[in-house]
Design an enzyme around this catalytic site. Structure first.
Site, PDB file in Angstrom:
ATOM      1  N   ASN A   1       0.873  -1.180   0.000  1.00 18.83           N
ATOM      2  CA  ASN A   1       0.000   0.000   0.000  1.00 18.83           C
ATOM      3  C   ASN A   1       0.906   1.224   0.000  1.00 18.83           C
ATOM      4  O   ASN A   1       1.533   1.530   1.012  1.00 18.83           O
ATOM      5  CB  ASN A   1      -0.880  -0.052   1.261  1.00 18.83           C
TER       6      ASN A   1
ATOM      7  N   LYS B   1       0.098   4.292  -0.215  1.00 18.49           N
ATOM      8  CA  LYS B   1      -0.510   5.488   0.387  1.00 18.49           C
ATOM      9  C   LYS B   1      -0.301   6.697  -0.527  1.00 18.49           C
ATOM     10  O   LYS B   1      -0.231   6.537  -1.740  1.00 18.49           O
ATOM     11  CB  LYS B   1       0.052   5.715   1.800  1.00 18.49           C
TER      12      LYS B   1
ATOM     13  N   HIS C   1      -9.416   1.201   4.913  1.00 21.88           N
ATOM     14  CA  HIS C   1      -8.120   1.345   5.579  1.00 21.88           C
ATOM     15  C   HIS C   1      -8.289   2.244   6.804  1.00 21.88           C
ATOM     16  O   HIS C   1      -9.094   3.176   6.783  1.00 21.88           O
ATOM     17  CB  HIS C   1      -7.095   1.942   4.606  1.00 21.88           C
TER      18      HIS C   1
ATOM     19  N   GLU D   1      -6.656   4.619   7.923  1.00 17.46           N
ATOM     20  CA  GLU D   1      -6.483   6.062   7.681  1.00 17.46           C
ATOM     21  C   GLU D   1      -7.770   6.659   7.116  1.00 17.46           C
ATOM     22  O   GLU D   1      -8.125   7.796   7.409  1.00 17.46           O
ATOM     23  CB  GLU D   1      -5.276   6.295   6.768  1.00 17.46           C
TER      24      GLU D   1
ATOM     25  N   GLU E   1      -5.405  -5.059  10.536  1.00 20.54           N
ATOM     26  CA  GLU E   1      -4.349  -4.072  10.754  1.00 20.54           C
ATOM     27  C   GLU E   1      -4.607  -3.329  12.055  1.00 20.54           C
ATOM     28  O   GLU E   1      -5.369  -2.352  12.079  1.00 20.54           O
ATOM     29  CB  GLU E   1      -4.338  -3.050   9.605  1.00 20.54           C
TER      30      GLU E   1
ATOM     31  N   GLY F   1       2.573   2.068  10.831  1.00 21.89           N
ATOM     32  CA  GLY F   1       3.529   3.169  10.712  1.00 21.89           C
ATOM     33  C   GLY F   1       4.258   3.493  12.007  1.00 21.89           C
ATOM     34  O   GLY F   1       4.923   4.517  12.118  1.00 21.89           O
TER      35      GLY F   1
ATOM     36  N   SER G   1       3.466  -2.289  10.251  1.00 19.49           N
ATOM     37  CA  SER G   1       4.922  -2.365  10.426  1.00 19.49           C
ATOM     38  C   SER G   1       5.517  -3.712  10.007  1.00 19.49           C
ATOM     39  O   SER G   1       6.443  -4.216  10.642  1.00 19.49           O
ATOM     40  CB  SER G   1       5.321  -2.014  11.862  1.00 19.49           C
TER      41      SER G   1
END
Ligand code: PGA
Length: 252
Positions: free
Chosen positions: A9, A11, A96, A98, A168, A174, A214
């Protein structure tokens, strides 16, 4: 047997030239990766160029999101799932964290995106996962169950082979703080149980469940050894072709 999926991904990173350079570097490095499906998710504007340059390769391309709307119309800024397909994508990521946290997407919104992706013939990678606060409050399973039940609402048996779940945990995205293989396994087994309850044992045994948060070349093997971990959704470590290829070729 479930074929693993290793998905990158990207992003909101990489202009078109860099996206192309990355896939051209990746192509020979993963050309013999028959043990898994390799997917990359560039930004919308790079999808068409990237898929053109990947013609004939074993690398699949995903959109990072799609509109809830399938019918073309007055939805400024949106990209319909069939437009992703038209640009060459075969997969789409929905829900996702985010998108859920920065853009307030609800489970029902994610569900509409999943339905739109499926209707366009795409394989849908639906992300679920709890925050640190929810985990520490003992709420992880309840949160993930809610995301699954809401996100998978009204899907039918014929859709299920084109659904992939990515677990996730938000606290691992991250942050450099990966879930341990045991933590991942525990939640993946839970996801499979919820899926079996919602659909069937048979469908659940075919479901691919990816871990994300991660993932790096040095922790992928331990995760992949877990019975219910069927691949990874990789953010930061997918931006560099050589690093991502090392993840694709995890120690088996
Ligand atoms: P990360 O991102 O690998 O950089 O933690 C994972 C993701 O957001 O899918």
């Amino acid at each position: 047997m479930r074929k693993p999926v290793i998905a990158g991904n990207w992003k909101m990173y990489k202009l078109i030239a860099d996206s192309v350079a990355t896939v051209l570097a990746l192509k020979p490095l993963v050309a013999n990766a028959n043990h898994c499906e390799v997917v990359v998710a560039p930004v919308f504007t790079a999808i068409k160029t990237v898929t053109d340059r990947l013609e004939g390769s074993n690398i699949h391309v995903a959109g990072q999101d799609c509109s809830t709307e399938s019918k073309h119309g007055a939805h400024t800024g949106e990209v319909a799932a069939d437009m992703l397909r038209d640009a060459g994508a075969s997969h789409v990521i929905v829900g996702h964290s985010e998108r859920r946290h920065l853009y307030h997407e609800s489970d029902s919104f994610v569900n509409r995106k999943a339905q739109a992706g499926l209707a366009a013939g795409l394989t849908v990678i639906m992300c679920v996962g709890e925050t640190l606060e929810q985990r520490e409050g003992g709420m992880a399973e309840r949160v993930v169950r809610g995301q699954l039940e809401g996100g998978l609402r009204d899907l039918t048996a014929s859709d299920l082979d084109r659904i992939i779940i990515a677990y996730e945990p938000v606290w691992a995205i991250g942050t450099g703080r990966t879930a341990t293989p045991e933590q991942a396994q525990e939640m993946h087994a839970f996801v499979r149980r919820v899926f079996a309850g919602r659909f069937s044992q048979e469908a659940a045994s075919r479901l691919r469940i990816l871990y994300g948060g991660s993932v790096k070349p040095d922790n992928i093997a331990g995760l992949m050894k877990q019975a219910d971990v069927d691949g990874a959704l990789v953010g930061g470590a997918s931006l560099d072709a050589e690093t991502f290829a090392r993840i694709v070729h995890y120690d088996r």
